[in-house]
Design a protein around this motif. Sequence first.
Motif, PDB file in Angstrom:
ATOM      1  N   ASN A  15       6.969  55.113 -19.399  1.00 16.16           N
ATOM      2  CA  ASN A  15       7.082  56.341 -18.618  1.00 16.16           C
ATOM      3  C   ASN A  15       8.553  56.574 -18.333  1.00 16.16           C
ATOM      4  OD1 ASN A  15       7.099  58.341 -16.730  1.00 16.16           O
ATOM      5  ND2 ASN A  15       5.733  57.331 -15.298  1.00 16.16           N
ATOM      6  N   ASN A  17      10.062  58.563 -16.549  1.00 17.58           N
ATOM      7  CA  ASN A  17      10.440  59.078 -15.239  1.00 17.58           C
ATOM      8  C   ASN A  17      10.981  57.974 -14.341  1.00 17.58           C
ATOM      9  OD1 ASN A  17       9.801  61.753 -15.734  1.00 17.58           O
ATOM     10  ND2 ASN A  17       7.646  61.396 -15.276  1.00 17.58           N
ATOM     11  N   ARG A  18      11.065  56.758 -14.879  1.00 17.96           N
ATOM     12  CA  ARG A  18      11.570  55.617 -14.109  1.00 17.96           C
ATOM     13  C   ARG A  18      12.437  54.734 -14.994  1.00 17.96           C
ATOM     14  NH1 ARG A  18       6.855  53.409 -10.412  1.00 17.96           N
ATOM     15  NH2 ARG A  18       7.581  51.501 -11.329  1.00 17.96           N
ATOM     16  N   GLU A 110      19.916  59.470 -15.930  1.00 20.58           N
ATOM     17  CA  GLU A 110      19.399  60.088 -14.707  1.00 20.58           C
ATOM     18  C   GLU A 110      20.040  61.461 -14.652  1.00 20.58           C
ATOM     19  OE1 GLU A 110      19.733  57.461 -11.265  1.00 20.58           O
ATOM     20  OE2 GLU A 110      19.773  55.767 -12.664  1.00 20.58           O
ATOM     21  N   SER A 116      15.182  62.110 -10.125  1.00 21.37           N
ATOM     22  CA  SER A 116      13.803  62.486 -10.394  1.00 21.37           C
ATOM     23  C   SER A 116      13.560  62.781 -11.868  1.00 21.37           C
ATOM     24  CB  SER A 116      13.407  63.689  -9.543  1.00 21.37           C
ATOM     25  OG  SER A 116      14.228  64.791  -9.866  1.00 21.37           O
ATOM     26  N   ASN A 117      14.607  62.931 -12.648  1.00 17.06           N
ATOM     27  CA  ASN A 117      14.442  63.215 -14.073  1.00 17.06           C
ATOM     28  C   ASN A 117      15.192  62.157 -14.867  1.00 17.06           C
ATOM     29  OD1 ASN A 117      13.848  64.359 -16.508  1.00 17.06           O
ATOM     30  ND2 ASN A 117      15.265  66.072 -16.297  1.00 17.06           N
TER      31      ASN A 117
END
Length: 150
Positions: A15, A17-18, A110, A116-117
């Motif tokens: 994922n 997003n992390r 980042e 957050s993205n």
Amino acid sequence: MTTPENTAPASSNPNTNRLPEGKMPQLRVMPGPPDANVYGDVFGGWIMAQVDIAGSLPATRRANGRVATIAVNSFLFKNPVFVGDLLSFYADIVKVGNTSITVYVEVYAERNRLQSNIVKVTEATLTYVATGPDRKPRQLPPIESLISHQ
């Protein structure tokens, strides 16, 4: 420490997003305007140089001294990098030979200050060779000798 040749570790971050959990980046850097073209896209060569630095860090620790880059085995730009992205470089040793160390590097961007993205932008595999003061290849020290010196 040794894995089959040409095998990158499974991504610890499916994922995007992390950032990868449980891992510390070898390097974190934010490209600025001199690192990009007039459209704000960061030069691939600049990214390659940073990947080489990040990959050399675990190689240098394993070699317990000087290393030289001898091969860029693979390099994939997955997404663009922009001025102001905060880049995190993760590097893992995937193969150890008599004088050489192969390292897999993943790079995440980042995209904003709130983190957050997060996007995986680059992955690469590089090979380094341990060298002596004469800049000639030298044998890697046994792993046991590195542990006993800590």
